[in-house]
Motif scaffolding. Structure first.
Motif, PDB file in Angstrom:
ATOM      1  N   MET A  35      79.970  24.114  22.280  1.00  0.00           N
ATOM      2  CA  MET A  35      79.895  24.539  23.677  1.00  0.00           C
ATOM      3  C   MET A  35      78.904  25.682  23.848  1.00  0.00           C
ATOM      4  O   MET A  35      78.107  25.697  24.803  1.00  0.00           O
ATOM      5  N   ALA A  36      78.925  26.650  22.925  1.00  0.00           N
ATOM      6  CA  ALA A  36      77.975  27.755  22.994  1.00  0.00           C
ATOM      7  C   ALA A  36      76.547  27.242  22.849  1.00  0.00           C
ATOM      8  O   ALA A  36      75.631  27.695  23.541  1.00  0.00           O
ATOM      9  N   ALA A  37      76.332  26.275  21.941  1.00  0.00           N
ATOM     10  CA  ALA A  37      74.994  25.720  21.731  1.00  0.00           C
ATOM     11  C   ALA A  37      74.492  24.986  22.973  1.00  0.00           C
ATOM     12  O   ALA A  37      73.323  25.126  23.363  1.00  0.00           O
ATOM     13  N   LEU A  38      75.354  24.203  23.601  1.00  0.00           N
ATOM     14  CA  LEU A  38      74.957  23.498  24.818  1.00  0.00           C
ATOM     15  C   LEU A  38      74.670  24.470  25.948  1.00  0.00           C
ATOM     16  O   LEU A  38      73.751  24.253  26.745  1.00  0.00           O
ATOM     17  N   ARG A  39      75.436  25.542  26.011  1.00  0.00           N
ATOM     18  CA  ARG A  39      75.230  26.542  27.064  1.00  0.00           C
ATOM     19  C   ARG A  39      73.845  27.164  26.961  1.00  0.00           C
ATOM     20  O   ARG A  39      73.107  27.212  27.944  1.00  0.00           O
ATOM     21  N   VAL A  40      73.472  27.644  25.781  1.00  0.00           N
ATOM     22  CA  VAL A  40      72.164  28.289  25.637  1.00  0.00           C
ATOM     23  C   VAL A  40      71.039  27.259  25.632  1.00  0.00           C
ATOM     24  O   VAL A  40      69.931  27.533  26.106  1.00  0.00           O
ATOM     25  N   GLY A  41      71.315  26.059  25.101  1.00  0.00           N
ATOM     26  CA  GLY A  41      70.303  25.016  25.119  1.00  0.00           C
ATOM     27  C   GLY A  41      69.972  24.584  26.535  1.00  0.00           C
ATOM     28  O   GLY A  41      68.795  24.420  26.895  1.00  0.00           O
ATOM     29  N   GLY A  42      70.999  24.376  27.351  1.00  0.00           N
ATOM     30  CA  GLY A  42      70.765  24.007  28.740  1.00  0.00           C
ATOM     31  C   GLY A  42      70.049  25.095  29.511  1.00  0.00           C
ATOM     32  O   GLY A  42      69.151  24.818  30.324  1.00  0.00           O
ATOM     33  N   ALA A  43      70.429  26.355  29.268  1.00  0.00           N
ATOM     34  CA  ALA A  43      69.755  27.470  29.934  1.00  0.00           C
ATOM     35  C   ALA A  43      68.287  27.540  29.537  1.00  0.00           C
ATOM     36  O   ALA A  43      67.411  27.823  30.371  1.00  0.00           O
ATOM     37  N   SER A  44      67.999  27.261  28.263  1.00  0.00           N
ATOM     38  CA  SER A  44      66.612  27.269  27.799  1.00  0.00           C
ATOM     39  C   SER A  44      65.779  26.225  28.536  1.00  0.00           C
ATOM     40  O   SER A  44      64.638  26.498  28.957  1.00  0.00           O
ATOM     41  N   LEU A  45      66.321  25.027  28.684  1.00  0.00           N
ATOM     42  CA  LEU A  45      65.591  23.963  29.367  1.00  0.00           C
ATOM     43  C   LEU A  45      65.313  24.295  30.825  1.00  0.00           C
ATOM     44  O   LEU A  45      64.312  23.850  31.400  1.00  0.00           O
ATOM     45  N   MET A  46      66.189  25.077  31.426  1.00  0.00           N
ATOM     46  CA  MET A  46      65.992  25.465  32.825  1.00  0.00           C
ATOM     47  C   MET A  46      65.003  26.611  32.972  1.00  0.00           C
ATOM     48  O   MET A  46      64.263  26.689  33.958  1.00  0.00           O
ATOM     49  N   LEU A  47      64.989  27.514  32.002  1.00  0.00           N
ATOM     50  CA  LEU A  47      64.149  28.707  32.105  1.00  0.00           C
ATOM     51  C   LEU A  47      62.721  28.486  31.615  1.00  0.00           C
ATOM     52  O   LEU A  47      61.783  29.119  32.114  1.00  0.00           O
ATOM     53  N   LEU A  48      62.543  27.610  30.621  1.00  0.00           N
ATOM     54  CA  LEU A  48      61.209  27.410  30.050  1.00  0.00           C
ATOM     55  C   LEU A  48      60.169  26.950  31.083  1.00  0.00           C
ATOM     56  O   LEU A  48      59.044  27.479  31.105  1.00  0.00           O
ATOM     57  N   PRO A  49      60.460  25.971  31.947  1.00  0.00           N
ATOM     58  CA  PRO A  49      59.446  25.582  32.951  1.00  0.00           C
ATOM     59  C   PRO A  49      59.092  26.722  33.893  1.00  0.00           C
ATOM     60  O   PRO A  49      57.929  26.863  34.290  1.00  0.00           O
ATOM     61  N   VAL A 182      60.965  36.840  30.477  1.00  0.00           N
ATOM     62  CA  VAL A 182      60.640  36.531  29.089  1.00  0.00           C
ATOM     63  C   VAL A 182      61.839  36.818  28.193  1.00  0.00           C
ATOM     64  O   VAL A 182      62.177  36.026  27.305  1.00  0.00           O
ATOM     65  N   VAL A 183      62.507  37.943  28.428  1.00  0.00           N
ATOM     66  CA  VAL A 183      63.686  38.301  27.629  1.00  0.00           C
ATOM     67  C   VAL A 183      64.807  37.284  27.850  1.00  0.00           C
ATOM     68  O   VAL A 183      65.438  36.813  26.894  1.00  0.00           O
ATOM     69  N   ALA A 184      65.048  36.927  29.102  1.00  0.00           N
ATOM     70  CA  ALA A 184      66.101  35.961  29.403  1.00  0.00           C
ATOM     71  C   ALA A 184      65.806  34.612  28.752  1.00  0.00           C
ATOM     72  O   ALA A 184      66.678  34.010  28.112  1.00  0.00           O
ATOM     73  N   THR A 185      64.578  34.122  28.906  1.00  0.00           N
ATOM     74  CA  THR A 185      64.211  32.822  28.338  1.00  0.00           C
ATOM     75  C   THR A 185      64.209  32.868  26.822  1.00  0.00           C
ATOM     76  O   THR A 185      64.755  31.982  26.156  1.00  0.00           O
ATOM     77  N   GLY A 186      63.581  33.888  26.263  1.00  0.00           N
ATOM     78  CA  GLY A 186      63.496  33.989  24.810  1.00  0.00           C
ATOM     79  C   GLY A 186      64.842  34.117  24.146  1.00  0.00           C
ATOM     80  O   GLY A 186      65.100  33.490  23.111  1.00  0.00           O
ATOM     81  N   SER A 187      65.726  34.913  24.736  1.00  0.00           N
ATOM     82  CA  SER A 187      67.046  35.082  24.135  1.00  0.00           C
ATOM     83  C   SER A 187      67.820  33.772  24.107  1.00  0.00           C
ATOM     84  O   SER A 187      68.497  33.457  23.115  1.00  0.00           O
ATOM     85  N   GLN A 188      67.706  32.988  25.175  1.00  0.00           N
ATOM     86  CA  GLN A 188      68.406  31.699  25.210  1.00  0.00           C
ATOM     87  C   GLN A 188      67.775  30.696  24.241  1.00  0.00           C
ATOM     88  O   GLN A 188      68.473  29.945  23.556  1.00  0.00           O
ATOM     89  N   CYS A 189      66.456  30.690  24.163  1.00  0.00           N
ATOM     90  CA  CYS A 189      65.777  29.757  23.256  1.00  0.00           C
ATOM     91  C   CYS A 189      66.094  30.053  21.795  1.00  0.00           C
ATOM     92  O   CYS A 189      66.411  29.137  21.017  1.00  0.00           O
ATOM     93  N   TYR A 190      66.007  31.309  21.410  1.00  0.00           N
ATOM     94  CA  TYR A 190      66.276  31.652  20.014  1.00  0.00           C
ATOM     95  C   TYR A 190      67.760  31.488  19.681  1.00  0.00           C
ATOM     96  O   TYR A 190      68.105  31.112  18.558  1.00  0.00           O
ATOM     97  N   ALA A 191      68.632  31.736  20.648  1.00  0.00           N
ATOM     98  CA  ALA A 191      70.052  31.480  20.425  1.00  0.00           C
ATOM     99  C   ALA A 191      70.303  29.988  20.224  1.00  0.00           C
ATOM    100  O   ALA A 191      71.116  29.585  19.376  1.00  0.00           O
ATOM    101  N   ALA A 192      69.595  29.164  21.003  1.00  0.00           N
ATOM    102  CA  ALA A 192      69.743  27.712  20.856  1.00  0.00           C
ATOM    103  C   ALA A 192      69.288  27.247  19.480  1.00  0.00           C
ATOM    104  O   ALA A 192      69.934  26.378  18.860  1.00  0.00           O
ATOM    105  N   LEU A 193      68.193  27.809  18.980  1.00  0.00           N
ATOM    106  CA  LEU A 193      67.724  27.455  17.640  1.00  0.00           C
ATOM    107  C   LEU A 193      68.742  27.865  16.568  1.00  0.00           C
ATOM    108  O   LEU A 193      68.972  27.124  15.612  1.00  0.00           O
TER     109      LEU A 193
END
Length: 300
Positions: A35-49, A182-193
């Motif tokens: 659940m935590a992985a999906l949460r940050v992964g989904g946030a990453s997909l929304m923030l990256l564009p 950048v901080v919001a997007t990066g934190s979610q992306c690296y958390a997803a990884l």
């Protein structure tokens, strides 16, 4: 504090006020790690564009060290820990533990950043936490038949709030020069990884329901993507101690949403608890000051 900053702080509390409910709806079916992985992964997909449209993707690579630390301390670890706690204890009890975040933040800021709080703001922190306890005490019962130890769940909540307090102060020292998006997007992306492989290992055997997927979607869009843009923008404007005091308001909104959308009762005791929490938050944020008194002094 400016009116715009106070409005954003209130909006952030309103969004995060629903996060514990969403975690309870999805944690049992997905498990804490997935659940935590999906949460940050989904946030990453929304923030990256959005970041790409502002030509900020290159900064994700340049600042990977700081952003990965924020991703670990502010997303990957606490999201998994709170999801684990949702398996065993109520949302009310989790929100009480979450309200210790400003206390951890102030303590870490004092030890690490040499920031000191005057007596009035210390009283505000204590009063705000007391109000949260008063407000959520009746909802803090352990769920019957839980498979996980309530003691371990509480320890997980406390560990998560310590991570939040540490992340807030780390962000002030090491990411102040980085744009909030950048901080919001990066934190979610690296958390997803960080959570990708553990999520595969602990992926649920049974297919989660539509309700559980909806809870994950809400956590990703509202409680992560949108909320962390607000969070890091506030961090850059009003500092970590003021920003993480938002946790005092989260249980207030949790009660409000329950009353409006779930038909839960709103008693005089709840109203009194809300008033105490709001007063404590005002003191902790320096909205109420003694004449000639500075609310926060930095000796760094």
């Amino acid at each position: 504090m400016k009116t715009a900053d106070l409005a954003e702080l209130t909006l952030l509390a309103a969004i995060w006020g629903a996060s514990f409910l969403f975690m309870r709806l999805g944690a049992h079916e997905f498990g804490p790690v997935a659940m935590a992985a999906l949460r940050v992964g989904g946030a990453s997909l929304m923030l990256l564009p959005l970041l790409a449209a502002r030509q900020g993707l290159a900064e994700l690579g340049r600042e990977w060290r700081a952003l990965s630390v924020i991703g670990l301390l502010n997303s990957a670890l606490p999201f998994a820990l709170f999801s684990y706690a949702a398996l065993s204890i109520s949302a009310g009890l989790s929100s009480i533990a979450n309200a210790t975040t400003p206390l951890w933040g102030a303590l870490i800021a004092w030890v690490w950043l040499n920031q000191r709080l005057d007596r009035l703001r210390i009283c505000g922190l204590a009063l705000g936490f007391a109000g949260v306890l008063y407000l959520a005490w009746d909802k803090a019962s352990f769920k019957p038949g839980a498979d996980h130890s309530a003691v371990w769940a509480l320890l997980a909540c406390m560990a998560a709030t310590f991570c939040y307090g540490l992340a807030a102060n780390f962000s002030k020292r090491h990411t102040a020069h980085i744009a909030p998006l950048v901080v919001a997007t990066g934190s979610q992306c690296y958390a997803a990884l960080m959570l990708a492989v553990p999520a595969i290992i602990f992926w649920p055997a049974a297919a989660p329901s539509a309700q559980a997927w909806g809870a994950v979607a809400a956590l990703s869009l509202l409680c992560s993507a949108i909320a962390y843009v607000l969070f890091f923008r506030l961090m850059s404007r009003i500092g970590p101690t003021n920003t993480i005091a938002v946790t005092f308001l989260i249980p207030v909104f949790a009660v409000l949403w329950g009353y409006l959308f779930l038909g839960e009762s709103f008693s005089l005791k709840m109203a009194a608890g809300c008033a105490v929490v709001l007063l404590g938050t005002a003191l902790a944020l320096g909205l109420v000051r003694r004449s000639g008194t500075r609310t926060e002094r930095s000796v760094s």
